[in-house]
Each structure stands twice: as C-alpha cells, then as structure tokens.
Scaffold this motif. Structure first.
Motif, short mmCIF file in Angstrom:
data_model
loop_
_atom_site.label_atom_id
_atom_site.label_comp_id
_atom_site.label_asym_id
_atom_site.label_seq_id
_atom_site.Cartn_x
_atom_site.Cartn_y
_atom_site.Cartn_z
N PHE A 8 10.12 -25.94 68.44
CA PHE A 8 9.88 -25.96 69.88
C PHE A 8 10.87 -25.11 70.65
N GLY A 9 11.11 -23.89 70.18
CA GLY A 9 12.02 -22.98 70.88
C GLY A 9 13.48 -23.17 70.54
N TRP A 10 13.79 -24.20 69.81
CA TRP A 10 15.17 -24.42 69.36
C TRP A 10 15.30 -23.96 67.90
N ARG A 11 16.56 -23.76 67.52
CA ARG A 11 16.88 -23.39 66.14
C ARG A 11 17.84 -24.43 65.58
N HIS A 12 17.58 -24.75 64.31
CA HIS A 12 18.49 -25.70 63.64
C HIS A 12 19.17 -24.98 62.46
N LEU A 13 20.49 -25.03 62.41
CA LEU A 13 21.26 -24.36 61.35
C LEU A 13 21.86 -25.42 60.44
N ARG A 14 21.74 -25.18 59.15
CA ARG A 14 22.37 -26.03 58.14
C ARG A 14 23.08 -25.13 57.13
N SER A 15 24.39 -25.27 57.05
CA SER A 15 25.19 -24.37 56.22
C SER A 15 25.63 -25.08 54.94
N ALA A 16 26.10 -24.30 53.99
CA ALA A 16 26.60 -24.81 52.72
C ALA A 16 28.06 -25.21 52.85
N PRO A 17 28.56 -26.06 51.93
CA PRO A 17 29.97 -26.46 52.02
C PRO A 17 30.95 -25.31 51.79
N THR A 18 30.50 -24.23 51.17
CA THR A 18 31.39 -23.09 50.91
C THR A 18 31.26 -22.01 51.98
N ALA A 19 30.63 -22.31 53.07
CA ALA A 19 30.46 -21.34 54.16
C ALA A 19 31.08 -21.92 55.44
N HIS A 20 31.91 -21.11 56.09
CA HIS A 20 32.55 -21.51 57.35
C HIS A 20 31.74 -20.92 58.50
N ILE A 21 31.23 -21.81 59.38
CA ILE A 21 30.37 -21.40 60.49
C ILE A 21 31.19 -21.44 61.80
N ARG A 22 31.05 -20.36 62.59
CA ARG A 22 31.63 -20.30 63.94
C ARG A 22 30.49 -20.04 64.95
N HIS A 23 30.30 -20.99 65.88
CA HIS A 23 29.23 -20.91 66.86
C HIS A 23 29.84 -20.76 68.25
N HIS A 24 29.58 -19.60 68.84
CA HIS A 24 30.02 -19.35 70.21
C HIS A 24 28.82 -19.46 71.15
N LYS A 25 29.04 -20.21 72.22
CA LYS A 25 27.99 -20.36 73.22
C LYS A 25 28.56 -20.00 74.59
N ARG A 26 27.98 -18.90 75.14
CA ARG A 26 28.44 -18.41 76.44
C ARG A 26 29.93 -18.11 76.42
#
Length: 337
Positions: A8-26
C-alpha cells in the motif's frame, strides 16, 4: 542484500544479521544497526547497507625479482568492516529503496584498495630478492611484509576496515623458467635413480654369483660324497665277499669233516657188520659142518618149504613116499620116520 516488500505505498525492509543498515529520513538517522526490520516510504528514505561479516579477497599479480625474472604471486586477504558508520561515510554503500541493491560497487573499491596496497609491498620485497631465494623463502617474507604493510596503511582504519589475515598461496615463475629450474633437480633425481638401479643390478649379479658358487660347491661336495659312497660300497662288498668266502670255507670244512666222520663211521659200521656177518656165517657153517647130512636135508627142505607157494594138500603115492623116507634115512619106513 536486504529483503524489501511493498504494501500500500509503503516499503518494508528486513536485513540479515551480518548486514548493518543505516536509514536516514529527511536528513536524520532514523534506524541504525544489524538485523533491522522496519517500514519506510521510498520517496523520503536514504538507505545504506554495510556488510560486517568476514570477507575473502583472492588476488593474483605479477612481480619482478632482483635478477629480473617475472613471477606470479597468489594471495588471499581476509578483511571485515569493523566501523560501518565510518565505511558508509567514506564509501557508497547506499541501496535502492525499491529493490534493495547497491547503487555503486563499494566492495570493488575495497578490493582495489587492498589489492594495490598488497601488490605495492609485494613488489618492494621481491625487487630486492633473487628468484631462487624468492621461491624458497619468498612466501613467508611476502606474507609478513604484506600483513605489516596493510596494518600500517592509514586509509584502512580511516575507512573502517580491519585486516583479519593474510595468506600467500604461491610464488611461481614463468613456465620456461620453472622447467629450467626443475631440470637440475630432475637430473639429480634421475642420477640417483640410475645409481640405485646400477647398485641393485650389482647386488643382483653378486647374489647370482654367490648362488652359482654355492651350487658349484654343493655339486663338488655331492661328488666327493658319492665317491666316498662308492669306495665304501666297494669296501663293504669286498668285506662281504671275504666274509662269505670265509664262511663258505668254514662250512665246507665242516661238511668235509662231517662227511669224513660219516664215512669213517659207515666204514667202521660196515667193517663191524661184515665181521659180524663173517663170524655168523662162520658159525653157521661150523654148525652145519657139525650136523649130520640128514639134519641138513631136513633144514633144506624146511627152508624150501618156507619159500614155496602155499600148498593146500599133497597126494603121495606109496612109491614116492617110500623113496622119500629112504632118502631121509628111514629105510624101514617105520613110524619114527
């Protein structure tokens, strides 16, 4: 790569334990960490995915030794990103918010940095080392120099990269040079093999000669023993013949003596028998000489009657009976006759 789904216009992210995710918003950091799972809008999100697991980087490059011989170096460098924030700031780890794939090639940049740094230190070592020494001790010296050089490289910690291990697999010269270097060793090995073959053949010949000598000695000893056996058999045969002859002589002498004794006994017996018979005959004649003729005639008739066949009955006429009585000395024919 992170797993991104649409709802519905949104995105859902699911990462692995060996991956470091950085999410910047605005422009602000909304999510930062490993194994995150969250919803976001793709138009307002800036995502970075930094792998933090250990990675193997295989590298192969050419170098030149002190005696101007080209060699190929094969090595493997194990590294990991220990500071994801620093790495994300220095390298482009941004991902597409719709697909989750990297926009750039950050791992290739790290591989280029590590390969060029390792190659630089490897060339520095091998340029001062002759080919023979490089092939013998070059692996250890190159590994030590590359590990030291990567640890001292300032760009790696500034990028948040730690080198875990360095392995140098092989240092190989060109094919023609390698064959030329192998030739003396091969010749020496072949010489050793030829010498071993010759020694084995010499030992085999020596053993065959010893066997032949043993067989000849055995045949000589056998012939000598056969000669002794023949001599002994001849001696035994002669001794047996002598013993047999002696026994035959003794037996013959014994038989001759026995025959002589028997002959003497028989002669003595015959002589005694003859003497006895002569004496008996003499006595018989002497007795008959003393007896009157009539008695002799009666005895003769008796003997004659004993030797005549059996007569059941005899018929005599008076004339014959008278004549017979007359011959018997009874002229009268009386009863005394």
């Amino acid at each position: 790569m992170a797993d991104i789904t649409r709802r519905f216009g949104w995105r859902h992210l699911r990462s692995a334990p060996t991956a470091h995710i950085r999410h910047h918003k605005r422009g602000r950091l909304a999510h930062d960490g490993r194994g995150l799972s969250f919803w976001y809008r793709s138009l307002s999100a800036a995502l970075s995915e930094v792998p933090v697991d250990d990675r193997e980087l295989a590298m192969a490059f050419h170098a030149r030794t002190a005696d101007f011989q080209d060699v190929t170096v094969q090595a493997t460098v194990t590294y990991r990103i220990s500071d994801p924030a620093e790495a994300a700031d220095r390298l482009d780890f941004s991902v597409d918010p719709d697909t989750g794939s990297w926009r750039g090639a950050p791992l290739e940049q790290i591989a280029t940095l590590l390969t060029e740094t390792a190659q630089q230190h490897t060339l520095d070592v091998l340029a001062r080392t002759p080919l023979a020494a490089a092939l013998v001790d070059g692996v250890a010296s190159v590994r030590e120099r590359v590990a030291t050089g990567l640890a001292a490289e300032p760009r790696l910690p500034a990028t948040g990269i730690d080198v875990v291990a360095v392995r140098v697999v092989a240092i190989r010269p060109e094919a023609e040079v390698e064959r030329a270097l192998r030739t003396p060793a091969r010749e020496q090995i072949q010489q050793e093999a030829d010498r071993a073959t010759y020694e084995r053949r010499a030992v085999a010949v020596e053993r065959e000669r010893a066997i032949a000598e043993n067989e000849l000695a055995s045949q000589i000893e056998l012939a000598r023993r056969e000669e002794q056996l023949v001599d002994q058999r001849g001696t035994n045969a002669r001794r047996e013949a002598e013993e047999k002859a002696a026994a035959d002589g003794v037996r013959t002498e014994a038989e001759a003596a026995r025959t002589v004794r028997l002959a003497r006994a028989e002669a003595e017996a015959a002589r005694e028998t003859g003497a006895a018979r002569a004496e008996a005959q003499a006595r018989w004649l002497r007795v008959h000489g003393e007896v009157d003729p009539a008695t002799l005639h009666a005895l003769a008739a008796t003997r004659l009657a004993e030797n005549l066949p059996r007569i059941e009955s005899v018929t005599l006429s008076p004339d014959v009976l008278t004549g017979l009585l007359t011959k018997l000395g009874r002229p009268d024919g009386g009863p005394g006759a």
